[in-house]
Design a protein around this motif. Structure first.
Motif, mmCIF file in Angstrom:
data_model
loop_
_atom_site.group_PDB
_atom_site.id
_atom_site.type_symbol
_atom_site.label_atom_id
_atom_site.label_comp_id
_atom_site.label_asym_id
_atom_site.label_seq_id
_atom_site.Cartn_x
_atom_site.Cartn_y
_atom_site.Cartn_z
ATOM 1 N N LEU A 140 -27.406 2.914 -2.485
ATOM 2 C CA LEU A 140 -28.756 3.348 -2.812
ATOM 3 C C LEU A 140 -28.845 3.903 -4.227
ATOM 4 O O LEU A 140 -29.841 3.702 -4.925
ATOM 5 N N TRP A 141 -27.788 4.579 -4.704
ATOM 6 C CA TRP A 141 -27.849 5.171 -6.034
ATOM 7 C C TRP A 141 -27.780 4.123 -7.137
ATOM 8 O O TRP A 141 -28.043 4.441 -8.296
ATOM 9 N N ARG A 142 -27.430 2.867 -6.771
ATOM 10 C CA ARG A 142 -27.465 1.790 -7.774
ATOM 11 C C ARG A 142 -28.815 1.076 -7.796
ATOM 12 O O ARG A 142 -29.002 0.131 -8.560
ATOM 13 N N ASN A 143 -29.706 1.498 -6.946
ATOM 14 C CA ASN A 143 -31.079 0.991 -6.953
ATOM 15 C C ASN A 143 -31.818 1.744 -8.067
ATOM 16 O O ASN A 143 -32.190 2.908 -7.922
ATOM 17 N N ARG A 144 -32.014 1.054 -9.187
ATOM 18 C CA ARG A 144 -32.507 1.716 -10.411
ATOM 19 C C ARG A 144 -33.855 2.403 -10.188
ATOM 20 O O ARG A 144 -34.043 3.557 -10.605
ATOM 21 N N ASP A 145 -34.799 1.716 -9.560
ATOM 22 C CA ASP A 145 -36.120 2.305 -9.387
ATOM 23 C C ASP A 145 -36.084 3.509 -8.457
ATOM 24 O O ASP A 145 -36.762 4.517 -8.692
ATOM 25 N N PHE A 146 -35.295 3.423 -7.390
ATOM 26 C CA PHE A 146 -35.186 4.579 -6.498
ATOM 27 C C PHE A 146 -34.555 5.757 -7.226
ATOM 28 O O PHE A 146 -35.003 6.898 -7.088
ATOM 29 N N ALA A 147 -33.513 5.493 -8.003
ATOM 30 C CA ALA A 147 -32.838 6.573 -8.727
ATOM 31 C C ALA A 147 -33.781 7.235 -9.729
ATOM 32 O O ALA A 147 -33.792 8.464 -9.888
ATOM 33 N N LEU A 148 -34.603 6.428 -10.418
ATOM 34 C CA LEU A 148 -35.559 6.994 -11.377
ATOM 35 C C LEU A 148 -36.608 7.844 -10.664
ATOM 36 O O LEU A 148 -36.912 8.965 -11.088
ATOM 37 N N LEU A 149 -37.170 7.294 -9.591
ATOM 38 C CA LEU A 149 -38.196 8.027 -8.858
ATOM 39 C C LEU A 149 -37.620 9.315 -8.276
ATOM 40 O O LEU A 149 -38.225 10.384 -8.372
ATOM 41 N N TRP A 150 -36.429 9.226 -7.697
ATOM 42 C CA TRP A 150 -35.802 10.384 -7.055
ATOM 43 C C TRP A 150 -35.483 11.465 -8.078
ATOM 44 O O TRP A 150 -35.793 12.638 -7.874
ATOM 45 N N SER A 151 -34.842 11.078 -9.183
ATOM 46 C CA SER A 151 -34.426 12.076 -10.166
ATOM 47 C C SER A 151 -35.629 12.734 -10.842
ATOM 48 O O SER A 151 -35.625 13.945 -11.093
ATOM 49 N N GLY A 152 -36.657 11.957 -11.136
ATOM 50 C CA GLY A 152 -37.866 12.538 -11.719
ATOM 51 C C GLY A 152 -38.513 13.544 -10.793
ATOM 52 O O GLY A 152 -38.987 14.605 -11.225
ATOM 53 N N GLN A 153 -38.501 13.234 -9.500
ATOM 54 C CA GLN A 153 -39.116 14.136 -8.541
ATOM 55 C C GLN A 153 -38.264 15.364 -8.244
ATOM 56 O O GLN A 153 -38.776 16.367 -7.757
ATOM 57 N N VAL A 154 -36.967 15.298 -8.492
ATOM 58 C CA VAL A 154 -36.153 16.511 -8.399
ATOM 59 C C VAL A 154 -36.697 17.563 -9.367
ATOM 60 O O VAL A 154 -36.913 18.724 -9.012
ATOM 61 N N VAL A 155 -36.935 17.132 -10.607
ATOM 62 C CA VAL A 155 -37.437 18.056 -11.631
ATOM 63 C C VAL A 155 -38.846 18.530 -11.291
ATOM 64 O O VAL A 155 -39.157 19.722 -11.338
ATOM 65 N N SER A 156 -39.703 17.581 -10.911
ATOM 66 C CA SER A 156 -41.091 17.904 -10.610
ATOM 67 C C SER A 156 -41.200 18.831 -9.403
ATOM 68 O O SER A 156 -41.956 19.809 -9.408
ATOM 69 N N THR A 157 -40.439 18.528 -8.355
ATOM 70 C CA THR A 157 -40.502 19.342 -7.148
ATOM 71 C C THR A 157 -39.954 20.737 -7.399
ATOM 72 O O THR A 157 -40.462 21.723 -6.844
ATOM 73 N N LEU A 158 -38.930 20.833 -8.239
ATOM 74 C CA LEU A 158 -38.406 22.153 -8.592
ATOM 75 C C LEU A 158 -39.491 22.991 -9.257
ATOM 76 O O LEU A 158 -39.695 24.165 -8.917
ATOM 77 N N GLY A 159 -40.203 22.382 -10.204
ATOM 78 C CA GLY A 159 -41.285 23.114 -10.855
ATOM 79 C C GLY A 159 -42.368 23.532 -9.885
ATOM 80 O O GLY A 159 -42.892 24.651 -9.949
ATOM 81 N N ALA A 160 -42.706 22.634 -8.955
ATOM 82 C CA ALA A 160 -43.752 22.948 -7.974
ATOM 83 C C ALA A 160 -43.329 24.094 -7.068
ATOM 84 O O ALA A 160 -44.135 24.968 -6.721
ATOM 85 N N ARG A 161 -42.058 24.122 -6.676
ATOM 86 C CA ARG A 161 -41.589 25.198 -5.801
ATOM 87 C C ARG A 161 -41.534 26.539 -6.542
ATOM 88 O O ARG A 161 -41.771 27.593 -5.961
ATOM 89 N N ILE A 162 -41.212 26.485 -7.825
ATOM 90 C CA ILE A 162 -41.215 27.711 -8.624
ATOM 91 C C ILE A 162 -42.613 28.321 -8.652
ATOM 92 O O ILE A 162 -42.795 29.516 -8.416
ATOM 93 N N SER A 163 -43.614 27.481 -8.921
ATOM 94 C CA SER A 163 -44.977 28.015 -9.003
ATOM 95 C C SER A 163 -45.519 28.373 -7.620
ATOM 96 O O SER A 163 -46.331 29.298 -7.481
ATOM 97 N N ALA A 164 -45.079 27.649 -6.574
ATOM 98 C CA ALA A 164 -45.528 27.976 -5.221
ATOM 99 C C ALA A 164 -45.042 29.356 -4.808
ATOM 100 O O ALA A 164 -45.738 30.086 -4.079
ATOM 101 N N THR A 165 -43.853 29.726 -5.247
ATOM 102 C CA THR A 165 -43.348 31.080 -4.985
ATOM 103 C C THR A 165 -44.132 32.109 -5.782
ATOM 104 O O THR A 165 -44.456 33.196 -5.291
ATOM 105 N N ALA A 166 -44.452 31.759 -7.022
ATOM 106 C CA ALA A 166 -45.132 32.714 -7.901
ATOM 107 C C ALA A 166 -46.611 32.893 -7.553
ATOM 108 O O ALA A 166 -47.165 33.974 -7.797
ATOM 109 N N MET A 167 -47.250 31.874 -6.977
ATOM 110 C CA MET A 167 -48.701 31.934 -6.771
ATOM 111 C C MET A 167 -49.125 33.092 -5.867
ATOM 112 O O MET A 167 -50.002 33.891 -6.258
ATOM 113 N N PRO A 168 -48.556 33.241 -4.651
ATOM 114 C CA PRO A 168 -48.987 34.402 -3.855
ATOM 115 C C PRO A 168 -48.608 35.730 -4.491
ATOM 116 O O PRO A 168 -49.349 36.722 -4.364
ATOM 117 N N LEU A 169 -47.472 35.759 -5.200
ATOM 118 C CA LEU A 169 -47.102 36.986 -5.904
ATOM 119 C C LEU A 169 -48.120 37.322 -6.985
ATOM 120 O O LEU A 169 -48.466 38.493 -7.193
#
Length: 413
Positions: free
Chosen positions: A15-44
């Motif tokens: 699966l990790w040699r599937n170029r499109d999956f790897a691009l989509l997955w890795s990009g969303q690692v960064v994006s999801t990390l940012g979303a979780r950071i702000s989701a924690t900060a929002m109620p605070l």
């Protein structure tokens, strides 16, 4: 005709040699990390601005309201439009929207209404992105690797949440605007990764256009004709309501116990850590459990664990109990969502997925509101009692449901 699935000859390719999956997955690692950071900060941030749990619940409800009202109209559009373009526009629009939060904070004009609107638009972008990604996955990944890909996505989401909780609390402690700046940068990075996707993600369906409301009903009808899927969607709607409320309850319970922003972030990180471990386990376990056993078993695990929140207000222990509840969630997602994805024709993916998420995720804004109301009316302890009671009833209903008991008994792997 439907869009072509990934060729069967690629099924043996790692699966990790599937170029499109790897691009989509890795990009969303960064994006999801940012979303979780702000989701924690929002109620605070809301609590820091107003000190009101009800206001925090209102902003949380605004963030999840698109799950209720946005999924049905978005589904047909995902089946009609270029899904790659939807992914890109969703990320860009979310970044621009969240950028207004630190700007308003720096200018001293930030209000709860502003946060609610920003949270709503951000949630709407999430709806479009999620539907487009779900519809694109069976095109990018061979059918034999679909459950594994979903499990990897679970690892991605849970891992980002694991890091995002502590980081969100830490960054908020340094500067209230900083978590939102980080999220904007993460969306920009994810957008760059999406630019390099090669596969045509369009549905490729020559169906004549039909009114949006009629196209939306197509997904609901499909779900109604499959009793096990119908039961699973309705059951997870109730648990989504419960857990959406529980998150706010835990934040308030920890704060009332004297927890700092960093300790609250650590608590949420522990909660998410259980989900990440569960995602790793689900990649292996899904081969050995049936959808029927998953639905019944996971609901009883949750019903047994929720009352334990009553015994402590210490952030570490609250996080540990949350980790145990979160451990079971990925197994549900991998088994049920994978079973679902293999059943649905690709040209209907957007409509059927949107219908299921309208029903299951549409309960989340009600959960945010319920959490705020319960906290204001009976406090954190009373809210936990009420939510644990709802979860117990849900587990009993899952066990007694003829659709579940007579549903798919074969393993998914």
């Amino acid at each position: 005709m439907t869009a072509p699935m990934a060729p069967a000859s690629r099924a043996e390719t790692p699966l990790w040699r599937n170029r499109d999956f790897a691009l989509l997955w890795s990009g969303q690692v960064v994006s999801t990390l940012g979303a979780r950071i702000s989701a924690t900060a929002m109620p605070l941030l809301v609590l820091a601005l107003t000190g009101s749990p009800a206001d925090a619940g209102l902003v949380g409800a605004a963030a999840t309201l698109p799950y209720l009202i946005g999924h049905l109209p978005a589904g047909p559009l995902v089946d009609r439009w270029d899904r790659r373009r939807i992914l890109l526009v969703s990320e860009a629009a979310a970044a621009l929207t969240l950028a207004t939060v630190p700007i308003a904070l720096w200018l001293g004009v930030l209000t709860v209404a502003h946060l609610a609107v920003a949270a709503f638009v951000h949630g709407l972008c999430f709806v479009f992105f999620g539907l487009a990604e779900a519809a694109a996955l069976p095109v990018i990944v061979p059918a034999g690797q679909l459950h594994t890909a979903i499990a990897r996505n679970e690892v991605r989401t849970r891992g980002a949440a694991l890091a995002g909780g502590p980081l969100g609390g830490l960054l908020f402690g340094l500067d209230r605007a900083l978590p939102f700046v980080v999220e904007v940068l993460s969306y920009a990075a994810a957008s760059v990764a999406l630019l390099f996707l090669r596969r045509d993600l369009r549905a490729g369906t020559p169906e004549p256009p039909e009114p949006l409301w009629r196209a939306a009903l197509t997904g609901l009808r499909w779900i109604w004709r499959h009793p096990l899927i119908r039961a699973a969607v309705l059951l997870i709607a109730v648990s989504n309501l419960v857990f959406q409320a529980i998150i706010l309850v835990l934040v308030v319970r920890a704060r009332d116990g004297g927890a700092s922003a960093a300790e609250t972030g650590l608590m949420l990180g522990l909660y998410s850590g259980g989900g990440m471990l569960g995602a790793f386990a689900a990649e292996w376990l899904h081969r050995y459990v049936t959808p029927r056993a998953t639905i019944i078993g996971v609901n009883w695990v949750w019903a047994a664990l929720l009352p334990l929140y009553l015994v402590t207000d210490a952030p570490l222990w609250l996080g540990a109990i949350g980790a145990a509840t979160a451990f079971a969630g990925p197994l549900w997602n991998v088994v049920i969502v994978g079973y679902f994805a293999l059943l649905v024709p690709n040209h209907l993916q957007g409509r059927v997925t949107s219908a299921s998420k309208t029903l299951s995720w549409g309960a989340m804004p009600l959960g945010s509101l319920a959490g705020g109301v319960l906290l204001s009316a009976v406090g954190a302890g009373g809210a936990i009692v009420a939510l644990a009671g709802v979860m117990l009833v849900t587990a009993v209903a899952a066990t007694a449901s003829p659709a579940v008991r007579g549903g798919a008994g074969a393993t998914t792997g």
